[in-house]
Design an enzyme around this catalytic site. Sequence first.
Site, short mmCIF file in Angstrom:
data_model
loop_
_atom_site.label_atom_id
_atom_site.label_comp_id
_atom_site.label_asym_id
_atom_site.label_seq_id
_atom_site.Cartn_x
_atom_site.Cartn_y
_atom_site.Cartn_z
N PHE B 91 57.93 48.04 3.42
CA PHE B 91 57.37 46.74 3.79
C PHE B 91 57.78 45.70 2.77
CE2 PHE B 91 54.09 44.85 6.63
CZ PHE B 91 54.33 45.65 7.74
N GLN B 205 49.43 31.61 4.44
CA GLN B 205 50.67 32.36 4.61
C GLN B 205 51.32 32.12 5.96
OE1 GLN B 205 50.81 36.94 4.86
NE2 GLN B 205 51.91 36.45 3.00
N HIS B 207 54.00 33.73 8.38
CA HIS B 207 54.77 34.95 8.64
C HIS B 207 56.13 34.50 9.15
CE1 HIS B 207 56.05 38.78 10.19
NE2 HIS B 207 54.97 39.37 9.72
N LEU B 217 53.30 37.48 16.95
CA LEU B 217 53.89 38.10 15.77
C LEU B 217 54.84 39.22 16.14
CD1 LEU B 217 53.67 38.56 12.63
CD2 LEU B 217 51.96 40.26 13.18
N GLU B 220 56.60 42.68 10.43
CA GLU B 220 57.54 42.83 9.33
C GLU B 220 58.22 44.20 9.36
OE1 GLU B 220 56.22 40.82 5.80
OE2 GLU B 220 56.46 42.70 4.71
N ARG B 262 56.90 37.32 2.08
CA ARG B 262 56.81 36.39 3.22
C ARG B 262 56.96 34.94 2.82
NH1 ARG B 262 51.88 39.46 6.43
NH2 ARG B 262 53.18 41.21 7.08
N HIS B 330 49.80 32.60 9.60
CA HIS B 330 49.42 33.99 9.83
C HIS B 330 48.15 34.41 9.10
CE1 HIS B 330 49.99 38.14 10.82
NE2 HIS B 330 50.23 38.53 9.59
N ARG B 365 50.02 36.97 -0.12
CA ARG B 365 49.69 38.36 0.18
C ARG B 365 50.93 39.14 0.58
NH1 ARG B 365 48.66 41.25 4.94
NH2 ARG B 365 48.93 39.38 6.22
#
Lengths: 247, 560
Positions: B91, B205, B207, B217, B220, B262, B330, B365
Site C-alpha cells: 500500500f 485528504q 485520494h 473510489l 489504492e 496520497r 476522501h 494519513r
Amino acid sequence: MSERIVELEVLRFNPETDAEPRFQRYSVPCMNEWVVLDALNHVKEAIDPTLSYRWSCHMAVCGSCGMMINGEPKLACKAFLRAYDGVIRVEPLANFPIQRDLVTVIDDFITKLKRVKPYLVPKSDQPVEAGEFRQTPAELKRYKQYTLCINCMLCYAACPEYALVPKFIGPAAISLAHRYNEDSRDGGREERQQEIASGEGVWECSFVGACSEVCPEHVDPAGALQQVKIRSTVDWYQEHLMPWSKK
Amino acid sequence: MRPELKIALVSKVYPMRSHTCAAEGGAAGVIKSDDSMDHHFHDTVGGGDWLSDQDAVDFFIREAPKELLQLEHWGCPWSREPNGSVAVRPFGGMKKQRTWFAADKSGFHILHTLFQTSLKFPSIQRFDEYYVTDLVVDDGRCCGFTAIEMRSGQIKFFRANAVIIASGGAGRMFPFTTNGAIKTGDGMALAYRAGVPLKDMEFVQYHPTGLPNTGTLLTEACRGEGGILVNKNGRRFLQDYGMGPETPVGQPVLKTMELGPRDRVSQAFWHEQKKGNMVPTRWGDCMMLDLRHLGEKKIDERLPLVRDMATSYLGVDPVTDPVPVRPVVHYMMGGIDTDIRAATSLAGLYAAGECACVSINGANRLGSNSLTELLVFGRRAAISAIEYLDGGTAVANETAVTAGADAAQARLRELFNRSGGGETIAGLRKEMMATMEEHAGIYRSGEGLEQACSTLAGLRRRYASIELHDKTNVYNTDLLQALELGAMLDCAEAVTVSALARRESRGAHQRLDFTARDDTTYLRHSLASYRNAGPPAIGYSDVVITRSPPGVRDYSGEQK
C-alpha cells in the site's frame, strides 16, 4: 449539460397526510450516464424537497437504496437510466410495509437476521494471542460468495414465497447462516439448523430462483438454500437411518 | 466482557449502511516476519509529515495486529496465503507489505463482521435511524444526548454517563468526494458545539484515483497490485515529482512512484494539470490509471469491485482500457480532539475513528491505517469509558440535565416551525460546496482562504433563516438534511479558519503563499474552538515527538 428529460413516476405516501399511496410525476433533466438515484437526488434538490428515500454510498455496497423500478427490485444507484425508455415507475421495495414514500419498514428482516446467528461460533477456543485460524484459499472459497450479501433485501422483494408466507426466514438471512455453516472456522451449524431447517426455513422455498436473479452482488441465495436443503436431508437420514453415525 | 453494562448503539442509519462499508483496500498491521513495528512507526510518522503524536502511533501499531486477529477470530473473511495464513498486500507509503485485505471489499467485511458479531450480545440495544442532535452537558460532564427517531419524528433523550462518538468524516462539505451521502460531520459538530475543540481540521485528504464523474473510489490497491498512472503523453509523471526513478511496469516497488503517499500523488496531479499534461474529459482533466498489464485473471481475483465500478459507472473496462481518474476528497485527518486514551476534554465523552483526531495520521494519513485505527481506538474508547464509569461518576444535577435536553428539543421545534426564513437547504449547501472546492482544495492560498472564511461565516448566519419545506414527522429527510447542513457548515468553517492560520505547507495542507514546512512555528496541532457567533478561536497544542525528529519525506525508493 442535460442530455435527456426523464419522466419519473414516484410512489408517494405520507402516513400523516395520505389515506393511501399515490403516484407523482416528475420531469427530470438527466445526464445519459446517470442512475435512477441521481434522478431522485435531482428531484430532492431542485424540484421537491419532501420526497423521502434512503441512500448513501452510490456504489452498490451500503445496501440502502433498494426500490422497485418498473416493477423490478433494483438498487437505485445501479439502475442506469440508459436501460429504460419512457416513464420510469419508482416504488418502495415490495413485500415490506411502506413507512413513507420510498422508505420501507425493515424490522422483519432485521429480526430474522438476528435469529439465524450470523456470526462465528468458533469450533475451537484458540485465544487471539495464538494467532489466526488457518484457512486455505480453497476453504475460503467455499463460503466467500455468501459473505457478499449487502442486506439490501432485493431478494425478499423478489421472492414469491416471502410474499405469500411472511414467516419464511427468507433468502438473505438463510444465505448468511449458510455462509457461517460453510466457514471452516465455525462450529455453530447445529444451533443455526434449528432455525433455518425448520418449517419457516428452507422448506418454505420452492426454488423459483428469483432471489438469485435480482441479487446485485451475485450471492446466489437460491444456491445456498438448495445446499442447506441437501445438508438437512443428509442430517435426517443420518439421524433416522444411521443413528450410530451422529457426530 | 461486562454484560451488566447497558449499551445503546445509536446510529442515523442501520449499522451495516455505515460508510466503513465503502473502504476497499485493507487494514494495516504488522504480521509478516520481514516487517517490524519500527517500520510501521516510521512509515506512519513520515507519511504524516511529522504531525503525528508518536506515543499514540506507537500504541496504535502495537495494538494493530491484535485487533486484526480479533476480527479474524470473529469470522472476517481475510484473503489468505496458500498455507492458510492471512495474506497482506502493498500500500502507498508503506515500506513493507502489511495491509490485510478481503479482496477489495475490506471495509465492507470489517463492518459486517462487527455488526453481525454485535448481534451476539444482548447488552447492546440498538437504536437504528436515530439522528443525534445535541450532547447534554452539565457541570463539565457529558450526561447524554438528544436524538430524533426518524420513523416517528419524536425527540428522545438518552441519559448516559459515558458517550462514545464514532460517526466518521465530513467529506460531503465538498462537491466531489468518495464519501457517501451520510458523511456530514455530525459527530464532529456535536462535540465541537459542546466545547471540545476540533483538531487539525485543515488536513483534508484527496485520494488520487476517483472516477471523474461520480467520485467513486478506485482503491489504492490498484497501484499496490501494479497499476500505473500516466499523463496524456503516456509518461509516468510521478517520477517528475520526487517519487522516481521509474520502476518497471507491473513490478511495484514499495514507497515510491505509484506507491507514494496520497498527498504527494494528488499534488503531482495538480501540477501536471497546470502544465496542461492531463487528459481532458467531459468531467474535467484526468490522469489515466492503467491496469491492463495485470491481466483479466488478476484483476478479477484481486480487484473485482474496481472492474465492476469502472465498467458500470464510466463504461471503461480496466482489462482492456486505461481508466481516467482524478483526485477526490476522501478523508479528514482532523477531527474531535482526543488523547491517546480516546478521551476528549469533556468528561464522559470519547471519540474514535475518522471523527476523532488522536492524532496518528498527522498531516496525511497512509492508506489502510484508518480501518485499523477505528478498531484500535474504538476498543480504547470503550475501555476508557468503562474506567470512567467504574471510577464513579459524580452525581449530576438531574434537573439541569433535563433542562438541557428540553432546550435542545426547543431549538429543534423552533427550526421545525420557522416560517418566512426564505433560505433553502439546497441553496446554502451548493454555495458551501463551491467555496470548499474552490478555496480549500489540494492547493490553497491566503487570499482564497480569507474569502472562504467570509463566505462560510455568511452562510452560517443565513443558516439561521432556513425554512423547512416538509413539516411532517415521519421520516422527514428535509429536516435531516437541514441538520446535516448545519453540522457541515460548522466543520467547513473550522477547516478554512484553521487552514488560513497555518501559514506553512505540510502534508495535505499546501499553501501557494507559504510553500515550505515550518517546524519552528507550526510543528503543532491546531485546535479550533467553537464560538456561537463568529469564527472559531484557533489555538495550538504540542506534537508528541518521542524518537523520530522531523526529517525529510523520502519516496525515491531504495534507489538513491
